[in-house]
Every structure is written in structure tokens, then in C-alpha cells.
Design a protein around this motif. Structure first.
Motif, PDB file in Angstrom:
ATOM      1  N   CYS A  42       0.837  -1.212   0.000  1.00  0.00           N
ATOM      2  CA  CYS A  42       0.000   0.000   0.000  1.00  0.00           C
ATOM      3  C   CYS A  42       0.869   1.258   0.000  1.00  0.00           C
ATOM      4  CB  CYS A  42      -0.927   0.003   1.210  1.00  0.00           C
ATOM      5  SG  CYS A  42      -2.328  -1.115   1.053  1.00  0.00           S
ATOM      6  N   ALA A  43       1.957   1.256   0.774  1.00  0.00           N
ATOM      7  CA  ALA A  43       2.847   2.414   0.799  1.00  0.00           C
ATOM      8  C   ALA A  43       3.507   2.612  -0.558  1.00  0.00           C
ATOM      9  CB  ALA A  43       3.898   2.240   1.895  1.00  0.00           C
ATOM     10  N   CYS A  44       3.912   1.506  -1.177  1.00  0.00           N
ATOM     11  CA  CYS A  44       4.537   1.577  -2.501  1.00  0.00           C
ATOM     12  C   CYS A  44       3.530   2.059  -3.545  1.00  0.00           C
ATOM     13  CB  CYS A  44       5.093   0.211  -2.880  1.00  0.00           C
ATOM     14  SG  CYS A  44       6.263   0.244  -4.240  1.00  0.00           S
ATOM     15  N   ALA A  45       2.294   1.560  -3.448  1.00  0.00           N
ATOM     16  CA  ALA A  45       1.244   2.041  -4.346  1.00  0.00           C
ATOM     17  C   ALA A  45       0.988   3.525  -4.120  1.00  0.00           C
ATOM     18  CB  ALA A  45      -0.038   1.237  -4.130  1.00  0.00           C
ATOM     19  N   GLY A  46       1.096   3.962  -2.861  1.00  0.00           N
ATOM     20  CA  GLY A  46       0.940   5.381  -2.551  1.00  0.00           C
ATOM     21  C   GLY A  46       1.989   6.236  -3.235  1.00  0.00           C
ATOM     22  N   LEU A  47       3.183   5.688  -3.372  1.00  0.00           N
ATOM     23  CA  LEU A  47       4.253   6.387  -4.101  1.00  0.00           C
ATOM     24  C   LEU A  47       3.841   6.607  -5.559  1.00  0.00           C
ATOM     25  CD1 LEU A  47       7.214   7.392  -3.710  1.00  0.00           C
ATOM     26  CD2 LEU A  47       7.963   5.125  -4.398  1.00  0.00           C
ATOM     27  N   ILE A  48       3.268   5.578  -6.184  1.00  0.00           N
ATOM     28  CA  ILE A  48       2.811   5.696  -7.574  1.00  0.00           C
ATOM     29  C   ILE A  48       1.647   6.680  -7.671  1.00  0.00           C
ATOM     30  CG2 ILE A  48       1.804   4.439  -9.514  1.00  0.00           C
ATOM     31  CD1 ILE A  48       3.220   1.924  -8.467  1.00  0.00           C
ATOM     32  N   VAL A  49       0.706   6.571  -6.714  1.00  0.00           N
ATOM     33  CA  VAL A  49      -0.434   7.498  -6.695  1.00  0.00           C
ATOM     34  C   VAL A  49       0.057   8.934  -6.562  1.00  0.00           C
ATOM     35  CG1 VAL A  49      -2.457   8.209  -5.351  1.00  0.00           C
ATOM     36  CG2 VAL A  49      -2.060   5.778  -5.819  1.00  0.00           C
ATOM     37  N   GLY A  50       1.099   9.141  -5.750  1.00  0.00           N
ATOM     38  CA  GLY A  50       1.680  10.475  -5.597  1.00  0.00           C
ATOM     39  C   GLY A  50       2.235  11.004  -6.901  1.00  0.00           C
ATOM     40  N   VAL A  51       2.933  10.146  -7.643  1.00  0.00           N
ATOM     41  CA  VAL A  51       3.474  10.558  -8.946  1.00  0.00           C
ATOM     42  C   VAL A  51       2.332  10.949  -9.879  1.00  0.00           C
ATOM     43  CG1 VAL A  51       4.709   9.774 -11.002  1.00  0.00           C
ATOM     44  CG2 VAL A  51       5.550   9.138  -8.745  1.00  0.00           C
ATOM     45  N   ILE A  52       1.281  10.141  -9.898  1.00  0.00           N
ATOM     46  CA  ILE A  52       0.137  10.410 -10.778  1.00  0.00           C
ATOM     47  C   ILE A  52      -0.508  11.749 -10.416  1.00  0.00           C
ATOM     48  CG2 ILE A  52      -2.189   9.617 -11.393  1.00  0.00           C
ATOM     49  CD1 ILE A  52      -1.081   6.729 -10.917  1.00  0.00           C
ATOM     50  N   ALA A  53      -0.684  11.978  -9.106  1.00  0.00           N
ATOM     51  CA  ALA A  53      -1.340  13.207  -8.655  1.00  0.00           C
ATOM     52  C   ALA A  53      -0.480  14.442  -8.910  1.00  0.00           C
ATOM     53  CB  ALA A  53      -1.665  13.096  -7.163  1.00  0.00           C
ATOM     54  N   LEU A  54       0.828  14.337  -8.660  1.00  0.00           N
ATOM     55  CA  LEU A  54       1.703  15.513  -8.722  1.00  0.00           C
ATOM     56  C   LEU A  54       2.128  15.858 -10.150  1.00  0.00           C
ATOM     57  CD1 LEU A  54       3.877  14.771  -5.555  1.00  0.00           C
ATOM     58  CD2 LEU A  54       1.982  16.380  -5.771  1.00  0.00           C
ATOM     59  N   THR A  55       2.117  14.864 -11.043  1.00  0.00           N
ATOM     60  CA  THR A  55       2.523  15.144 -12.425  1.00  0.00           C
ATOM     61  C   THR A  55       1.321  15.354 -13.348  1.00  0.00           C
ATOM     62  OG1 THR A  55       2.563  12.781 -12.999  1.00  0.00           O
ATOM     63  CG2 THR A  55       4.620  13.759 -12.186  1.00  0.00           C
ATOM     64  N   GLY A  56       0.124  14.972 -12.899  1.00  0.00           N
ATOM     65  CA  GLY A  56      -1.061  15.135 -13.735  1.00  0.00           C
ATOM     66  C   GLY A  56      -1.193  14.108 -14.838  1.00  0.00           C
ATOM     67  N   VAL A  57      -0.432  13.005 -14.765  1.00  0.00           N
ATOM     68  CA  VAL A  57      -0.496  12.002 -15.833  1.00  0.00           C
ATOM     69  C   VAL A  57      -1.866  11.326 -15.876  1.00  0.00           C
ATOM     70  CG1 VAL A  57       0.412  10.075 -14.449  1.00  0.00           C
ATOM     71  CG2 VAL A  57       0.753  10.101 -16.922  1.00  0.00           C
ATOM     72  N   GLY A  58      -2.544  11.240 -14.725  1.00  0.00           N
ATOM     73  CA  GLY A  58      -3.880  10.651 -14.701  1.00  0.00           C
ATOM     74  C   GLY A  58      -4.864  11.447 -15.540  1.00  0.00           C
ATOM     75  N   ALA A  59      -4.763  12.784 -15.471  1.00  0.00           N
ATOM     76  CA  ALA A  59      -5.658  13.631 -16.270  1.00  0.00           C
ATOM     77  C   ALA A  59      -5.409  13.433 -17.760  1.00  0.00           C
ATOM     78  CB  ALA A  59      -5.458  15.095 -15.881  1.00  0.00           C
ATOM     79  N   ARG A  60      -4.148  13.185 -18.130  1.00  0.00           N
ATOM     80  CA  ARG A  60      -3.843  12.986 -19.542  1.00  0.00           C
ATOM     81  C   ARG A  60      -4.373  11.636 -20.039  1.00  0.00           C
ATOM     82  NH1 ARG A  60       0.084  16.261 -17.781  1.00  0.00           N
ATOM     83  NH2 ARG A  60       1.488  14.699 -16.945  1.00  0.00           N
ATOM     84  N   PHE A  61      -4.358  10.625 -19.178  1.00  0.00           N
ATOM     85  CA  PHE A  61      -4.995   9.357 -19.537  1.00  0.00           C
ATOM     86  C   PHE A  61      -6.508   9.551 -19.695  1.00  0.00           C
ATOM     87  CE2 PHE A  61      -1.202   6.848 -18.461  1.00  0.00           C
ATOM     88  CZ  PHE A  61      -1.307   5.836 -19.394  1.00  0.00           C
ATOM     89  N   SER A  62      -7.084  10.380 -18.822  1.00  0.00           N
ATOM     90  CA  SER A  62      -8.518  10.658 -18.910  1.00  0.00           C
ATOM     91  C   SER A  62      -8.863  11.287 -20.248  1.00  0.00           C
ATOM     92  CB  SER A  62      -8.950  11.589 -17.768  1.00  0.00           C
ATOM     93  OG  SER A  62      -8.756  10.971 -16.521  1.00  0.00           O
ATOM     94  N   SER A  63      -8.047  12.241 -20.690  1.00  0.00           N
ATOM     95  CA  SER A  63      -8.316  12.898 -21.978  1.00  0.00           C
ATOM     96  C   SER A  63      -8.172  11.902 -23.132  1.00  0.00           C
ATOM     97  CB  SER A  63      -7.376  14.089 -22.178  1.00  0.00           C
ATOM     98  OG  SER A  63      -6.034  13.656 -22.280  1.00  0.00           O
ATOM     99  N   LEU A  64      -7.233  10.941 -22.985  1.00  0.00           N
ATOM    100  CA  LEU A  64      -7.069   9.909 -24.016  1.00  0.00           C
ATOM    101  C   LEU A  64      -8.318   9.033 -24.098  1.00  0.00           C
ATOM    102  CD1 LEU A  64      -5.151   8.494 -26.046  1.00  0.00           C
ATOM    103  CD2 LEU A  64      -4.346   7.082 -24.156  1.00  0.00           C
ATOM    104  N   LEU A  65      -8.841   8.616 -22.930  1.00  0.00           N
ATOM    105  CA  LEU A  65     -10.064   7.807 -22.906  1.00  0.00           C
ATOM    106  C   LEU A  65     -11.248   8.596 -23.461  1.00  0.00           C
ATOM    107  CD1 LEU A  65      -9.922   5.931 -19.469  1.00  0.00           C
ATOM    108  CD2 LEU A  65      -9.767   4.928 -21.735  1.00  0.00           C
ATOM    109  N   LEU A  66     -11.277   9.888 -23.157  1.00  0.00           N
ATOM    110  CA  LEU A  66     -12.353  10.736 -23.659  1.00  0.00           C
ATOM    111  C   LEU A  66     -12.328  10.780 -25.182  1.00  0.00           C
ATOM    112  CD1 LEU A  66     -14.593  12.413 -22.327  1.00  0.00           C
ATOM    113  CD2 LEU A  66     -13.104  14.416 -22.514  1.00  0.00           C
ATOM    114  N   GLY A  67     -11.114  10.861 -25.741  1.00  0.00           N
ATOM    115  CA  GLY A  67     -10.975  10.858 -27.194  1.00  0.00           C
ATOM    116  C   GLY A  67     -11.427   9.545 -27.802  1.00  0.00           C
ATOM    117  N   LEU A  68     -11.073   8.422 -27.138  1.00  0.00           N
ATOM    118  CA  LEU A  68     -11.497   7.111 -27.632  1.00  0.00           C
ATOM    119  C   LEU A  68     -13.009   6.945 -27.538  1.00  0.00           C
ATOM    120  CD1 LEU A  68      -8.742   4.791 -26.109  1.00  0.00           C
ATOM    121  CD2 LEU A  68      -9.142   5.187 -28.540  1.00  0.00           C
TER     122      LEU A  68
END
Length: 727
Positions: free
Chosen positions: A506-532
Motif C-alpha cells: 500500500c505504501a509503494c502504491a501510494g508512491l505511484i499514486v503520488g506521482v500520478i497526482a503531482l505530475t497530472g499524468v492521470g488527467a492525460r490518460f482521462s483525456s485519451l479515454l475521452l478521445g477514444l
């Protein structure tokens, strides 16, 4: 485990049944797990008990400030983890011991580690005396650099330092001290006004130094207890933080400095975020509950109950595997762990009644994976879902009922049709436990019933879990395995040890979640899904499925879901899917990644017991669990599957989906009240998909196909019977 055959005369008595599950509750000892004796056994046993009691007291009696509680939660797991799990093979495995200079170098590294810890104490005294912040040069030269030196060197040494299994490695002692220094510094700083500066240029660099060392410690412990898959994925995400500004297309982003990123990743935006929030409350509490159930031998009873209920049916041991794995799934949070605990008994018995090694391993892997989606506990992923979505846990548990039934029904039908096709027998009455004898101990289900009742009466998950844990101790006094003070302490010690893997994950997953939140990569995946989704929603869902499975390969369910929920679920919600449906969609594929080739942890564990090749077993388990890859799409087309809608809609969708799953299983196994021809399988598949789709017209079409095929099969069988009679 004991399943020694008795004579028929002996079995006829009510004493001891022939096949009697024993030791199912025992925890498997990993290859890198230390086995202490003497004062070291007492020391680490006491630490594990204290760790479990710390959580029980903090959650029920004396709550701590949130961040402080989570920091101590992770620090305790790191200290216990490095004490119990070695970084490499033991010296007694092949007799080779490490050179003396490595031992002395390890002890030398204690100097900077202890110095960093002492400086933390001195900083705390300065802050208590009124200092607003610590001088940067002191944080760097007297805390940060010594801490990172000791951490990095200690980890590298631990990879090659070979110690006997009964003793602690000095390299790991260094890492335990480093974990204390990290936690101490963060507790000092986060309980001061400097907490508000994280993620800005005003944040003390000491926070970044502590976060770097803490992240390295978490990654290394994750490698030891969960393998390299999650560590490699974490490393890729961490590399993205600094490589992202140089990447083209939607992956590019402005970038973060080392200081700004690490000063924020060890906060509730990352490591101390939702995954640790769940592991420090619900997960640790249910691990303690599971440990109390194990101490009272409830797992043995569950498996024996499954033998008594399903053992006589054709292919009996395979059906026992389904029931036992579902029941054990309520008290065991990992697919591979389920395989090891129940499979070591059921897989050999399946082979004994005629199942090939491949089928035996595949059935166990698929059934054990289903334990993760079985209400009420559903593994740790459901708690994270409740935390992330804000949907009450009871609603999530209710929503999971129909999908869980469909999953286990699918496996049951697969097993039953294969047994019918191959003419397999069930187990004889003298080979299974006496049902009437087990019914006398049905009160052992009471803790599970109390848990469910408390949740639906409106108690919080924490209070319900605590009541269920206490009831497990009380109920044990009605059974042969009474829990006295010694047994309770053993359960608490077992819980502390069992929790290390899931907390590290869980702590290691939290590290990944932190990267996703702080870099905004999750939002970019969302826009990709929106396009699809603009092209086709089905295409967007298929892409989301692939990403969820890919992220989950080789990872425990908890981490797989936590990462997929951060990357994929927001995109699904953005294209108009309800949050509950979106998260269940992601959760299911995170779960079934455990039986998806090429990296299928549950299938690999089953192959180790059955003796078949790992890849062959994973392909076979994928086929048996095929329904789990279709059910999530049913959520999208029929939200009533998740109890969203009127009772009439829910009943219709549940009934037709059940028939569709039966037809799908018959298609895969080429058997439906008798052998099925190739053209019938094609028609049957069409009928199954029609009923699984969930529309009114498709349900009618699928039902018509099912009735026609049933009449054809019945007429063919009746004709065969008459010809045999006339002959």
C-alpha cells in the motif's frame, strides 16, 4: 495438512473423518523469512504484538493526529519487515557466509544512521524551545546526507550479505535505524507550521531527504515481500517525474524539481494518502480479525465444511476448492495466499479423482482469485474503493453480491461440465467429513455473521471489525480451540507479521499514486479515454481493461487497484460512467490480473503445487475465469447488476445474466446436458452474449436460443436412451 485414508469401518464412526483439513490456517513461511529463537524470537514477537495493539488502541480508544498515525504505521511495518525478511538468500541454504569485512562495514554504517537519529532528537528539542526552522546546513550535513548514505549503502549491502536464518543481519539493523530516523524527522516537522510548506520552495530540504530515504526503504521492503513487479512499475513512474518534460505528446508535462517532488510525495498527496489511510485502518483491523479466526482454527472448519457440502458431487474436490476458496477469501486478502492455504489440500485431491494437473491448478487459481470479490470483506481493494469514492463500504459490499455469484457460478459450471464430459466421480461418503458433525460447530460462522450484521446496522467499519474480532475470541470458547491469553497474544503477533506485506504494498502504491497526482499524468490518460469514447465507448472500455490488467500484472490486488483507480477510473467517470460502475470495472480487472497470462501470480502459485508448467496453468485458469472478463462490461450495459435500479430490473438482469453465464460455461467446455457440436457452440455463444448484454430484446433472444438448445440436447439424449433400451 492431513488427509490420510482410514478404513471404511473407521470412517463410519463419528470420530475423525478421512479427509480432514488441518493446518489451512497456518501461514506459509517465505523463503526469505527469518526464523528466530531465544531472545530474538521474544523481541520480534513482542514488537509484532505491540504493533497490532498500537492500531487497536489508536483506532478504538486513543486516536492520534492523522499524519502522525500513518507515519508510525509505515515506520512500524518497515522496522518489523527488515527484522523478519532478509534481502537475499540465507547462509545456511548453501553454507556460504559473507566475508568479515561486510559485517564490519555494516556495523560502520550504523554510525551515520544513529547520528541522523540523534540529530532528529536534537531538532525536536530545538523546535520545542521555540525555533521556527532548522538551519539548512544542519539538515543537509548532519541529517540528510548521513541518512541517505546509510540507507543506500545498507540496501546495497543487504543484497549480498548472507546471514544464518536465525540471526538478524547487521545491514538490516542499519535499515531499521534509518526507518526510525525518517519517521522521527517527519513527526517533528509535520507537527509544526512547516507542514504547510510541503510542495513549495519554502519547504525544508530535510523533508525531501527523509522522503527519499523513506521511499527507498519502502521500495526495498516491497521487493522482499512482494517481488520485483511493483518495484519496477514504481521505478518507471518515478523516472517519469524527471523524464516527463522531455517526452513528446500527451505524456509531456512542465516538470518538478527533486526538492519540490519529494517534499510533497511523503504527504497525503502520495505515500500518506488513500492507500495508507486504508492500510492503517480497515486493512490492519481485518488482518487482526483474520489472525483471530486463524488462531481459533476457523479456516480448517471452512474447508471441512466445504468438503462435507460439495465433496460427493461429481468432480467433488474441484467444487470443494470453489467453496473453500470463497470462504477463505473472506479472511485472506491475497489470491496467491488463498491458493497456498487451500490449494495444498484440494489440488492433490482433484488430481486423485481424475483432473489433470493443469486443470487442478487452474481451478484453484481461478477460485482463489474470486475470494477477492466475495463480500463482505472482498480483500483490501474494496476498502480503498470506499476511501477513494466516498461510497459507504456497505453499498460496495451489496453491489458486489450479483457479480460475485456470477463469477463463482461460472467456475462451478466449468468444473461440473468438465467432470460430466470426462465421467469423473465424486468423493465417497467415507472420504469426507460427516456433515452432521460439522453442523454442530456452525457457530464458528458467528464472527462473520456479526461483522455483516454490525455493518448493516450502521456501525462504522472499524467498530464492526473490532466487534467481530472480539466475537472470534468469545466463540472459540465453544470450540476445541479455546483462545486464552497465550492464544490471543499469538494472534496479535501473527497479525503484526501478516500485515507487513500489505502495508509495504500500500505504501509503494501510494508512491505511484503520488506521482500520478503531482505530475497530472492521470488527467492525460482521462483525456485519451475521452478521445477514444468519441469514437466508441466500447473501445474506451476495452482500452481501460487492457491498462488495468497491464498495471496489475505481477502486483497484489490492493496495489493493482490503487494504481488503476488513479490512472483509469477518472477517465471512465469523465466519459459519463457512474463512479461506482467505473471503480468496479477497474477493480475487477485488477483482481483478475492474478490469472491473466503472461504474469499471473495466483496461477504460478497453483502451478507450484500441481507440478504443471506455470504458463500452461495461467492459460487454463484464464479460460476457467473467463466470465470475470465479461462481467465488468455487464456493469456498463446493465448497472442493475450492481443493484442500481428497481427490484424488477435487478431480478431480471440477475436471472438472465445467470443463464448467460451457464451458456458461456457450456460453450467453453463443449457440454450442455451432453456433448455439444461445433455449430451448437457458436449458437450457444451468441445466446450467452445476448443474455449477458442485459437488454430486454437480447434477453428474449438469448432465452429462446437456450430453450431450443436444451430441447435439442434432451431429445438427443432421450433418443440415445431409447436406442440403448431397444438394443
Amino acid at each position: 495438512m492431513s488427509h490420510t485414508p482410514q478404513s471404511r469401518d473407521e470412517a463410519s464412526s463419528d470420530d475423525v473423518p478421512t479427509v480432514n483439513a488441518e493446518g489451512v490456517d497456518e501461514v506459509a513461511v517465505e523463503a526469505n523469512r527469518r526464523l528466530y529463537s531465544g531472545w530474538q524470537w521474544l523481541l520480534f514477537g513482542t514488537l509484532a504484538i505491540a504493533y497490532s495493539l498500537f492500531h487497536l488502541v489508536s483506532l478504538n480508544i486513543y486516536p492520534l493526529e492523522t499524519w502522525s498515525f500513518r507515519i508510525l504505521h509505515i515506520a512500524g511495518a518497515l522496522i518489523l519487515g527488515y527484522g523478519l525478511y532478509a534481502g537475499t538468500q540465507f547462509a545456511d541454504d548453501d553454507g556460504r557466509r559473507s566475508a568479515a569485512w561486510m559485517r564490519w562495514l555494516s556495523y560502520a554504517l550504523l554510525i551515520p544512521a544513529l547520528y541522523a537519529l540523534v540529530r532528529v532528537v536534537m531538532m525536536q528539542q530545538e523546535m520545542s524551545a521555540g525555533a521556527m526552522r532548522i538551519a539548512p546546513e544542519i539538515e543537509a550535513w548532519h541529517f540528510g546526507y548521513p541518512l541517505i548514505l546509510a540507507t543506500v549503502a545498507g540496501i546495497l549491502l543487504s543484497w549480498s550479505y548472507r546471514q544464518v536464518r536465525e540471526r538478524l543481519s547487521p545491514a538490516d539493523l542499519v535499515l531499521m535505524v534509518c526507518a526510525m530516523a525518517v519517521a522521527g524527522y517527519l513527526l517533528v516537522m509535520f507537527n509544526s507550521p512547516l507542514r504547510a510548506s510541503t510542495g513549495t520552495s519554502f519547504a525544508p530540504m530535510g523533508i525531501s531527504y527523509a522522503a527519499i530515504a523513506g521511499s527507498l526503504l519502502i521500495l526495498e521492503l516491497t521487493r522482499r515481500v512482494a517481488g520485483l513487479a511493483l518495484v519496477i512499475i514504481s521505478a518507471i513512474f518515478l523516472a517519469y517525474v524527471f523524464a516527463g518534460p522531455y517526452l513528446p505528446g500527451f505524456l509531456g508535462y512542465p516538470g518538478l524539481s527533486v526538492g519540490r517532488f519529494f517534499s510533497q510525495v511523503y504527504t497525503d498527496a502520495g505515500i500518506l494518502g488513500p492507500t495508507t489511510a486504508v492500510s492503517s485502518t480497515y486493512i490492519i483491523l481485518f488482518i487482526i480479525f483474520a489472525a483471530f479466526l486463524q488462531a481459533s482454527k476457523v479456516g480448517d472448519y471452512f474447508v471441512n465444511f466445504a468438503f462435507a457440502a460439495a465433496g460427493r458431487a461429481r468432480g467433488g474436490p474441484a467444487k470443494v476448492s470453489i467453496f473453500a476458496s470463497g470462504l477463505m477469501g473472506m479472511i485472506n486478502g491475497t489470491s496467491a495466499g488463498n491458493v497456498v492455504s487451500t490449494g495444498s489440500l484440494t489440488i492433490p485431491l482433484m488430481k486423485k479423482v481424475g483432473y489433470p494437473a493443469r486443470s487442478a491448478g487452474a481451478i484453484e487459481a481461478a477460485a482463489s482469485t474470486g475470494g477477492q470479490i466475495m463480500p463482505p470483506i472482498m480483500g483490501a481493494g474494496a476498502f480503498i474503493m470506499a476511501e477513494v469514492t466516498g461510497i459507504p463500504y456497505t453499498e460496495i459490499a451489496v453491489a458486489a453480491i450479483i457479480p460475485a455469484i456470477l463469477y463463482f457460478l461460472s467456475i462451478y459450471c466449468m468444473v461440473d461440465f468438465e467432470a460430466a464430459r470426462k465421467g469423473m466421480r465424486g468423493m465417497r461418503s467415507d472420504e469426507i467429513p460427516r456433515f452432521r458433525r460439522l453442523v454442530k460447530q456452525v457457530y464458528l460462522f458467528a464472527p462473520i455473521i456479526i461483522l455483516i450484521a454490525a455493518l448493516f446496522m450502521g456501525y462504522s467499519v472499524i467498530r464492526a471489525g473490532t466487534l467481530a474480532t472480539a466475537s472470534a475470541a468469545v466463540v472459540s470458547w465453544l470450540s476445541p480451540n479455546k483462545m486464552g491469553l497465550r492464544a490471543i497474544l499469538t494472534a496479535l503477533q501473527l497479525a503484526g507479521s501478516m500485515s507487513i506485506q500489505i502495508i509495504a504494498v500500500c505504501a509503494c502504491a501510494g508512491l505511484i499514486v503520488g506521482v500520478i497526482a503531482l505530475t497530472g499524468v492521470g488527467a492525460r490518460f482521462s483525456s485519451l479515454l475521452l478521445g477514444l469514447a468519441g469514437v466508441s465507448q466500447l473501445l474506451a472500455l476495452f482500452f481501460a481493461m487492457c491498462i488495468s490488467i497491464l498495471l496489475g500484472m505481477g502486483m497484489p490486488t490492493t496495489a493493482a487497484y490503487a494504481v488503476a483507480a488513479s490512472v483509469v477510473a477518472p477517465g471512465l467517470i469523465e466519459i459519463g460512467i457512474q463512479p461506482l460502475v467505473a471503480h468496479f470495472f477497474v477493480f475487477y480487472f485488477a483482481v483478475v490480473s492474478a490469472i491473466t497470462p503472461p504474469v499471473a501470480l495466483a496461477s504460478y502459485a497453483a502451478a507450484g503445487i500441481s507440478g504443471d508448467r506455470a504458463m500452461s496453468t495461467s492459460v487454463a485458469s484464464f479460460k476457467i475465469g473467463l466470465a470475470a472478463f465479461i462481467v465488468p462490461f455487464m456493469f456498463f450495459y446493465s448497472p442493475a447488476m450492481l443493484m442500481e435500479g428497481s427490484w424488477m430490473q435487478i431480478l431480471r438482469v440477475g436471472a438472465t445474466a445467470t443463464l448467460g453465464i451457464v451458456l458461456l460455461s457450456a460453450t467453453v467446455q463443449a457440454w450442455f446436458f451432453g456433448p455439444v457440436k461445433a455449430w451448437q457452440r457458436i449458437v450457444m455463444l451468441i445466446g450467452a452474449l445476448c443474455m449477458i448484454y442485459g437488454g430486454l430484446m437480447t434477453d428474449v433472444a438469448g432465452l429462446a436460443i437456450g430453450i431450443v438448445l436444451f430441447l435439442l440436447q434432451r431429445g438427443r439424449n432421450d433418443g440415445g436412451t431409447r436406442s440403448v433400451a431397444s438394443g
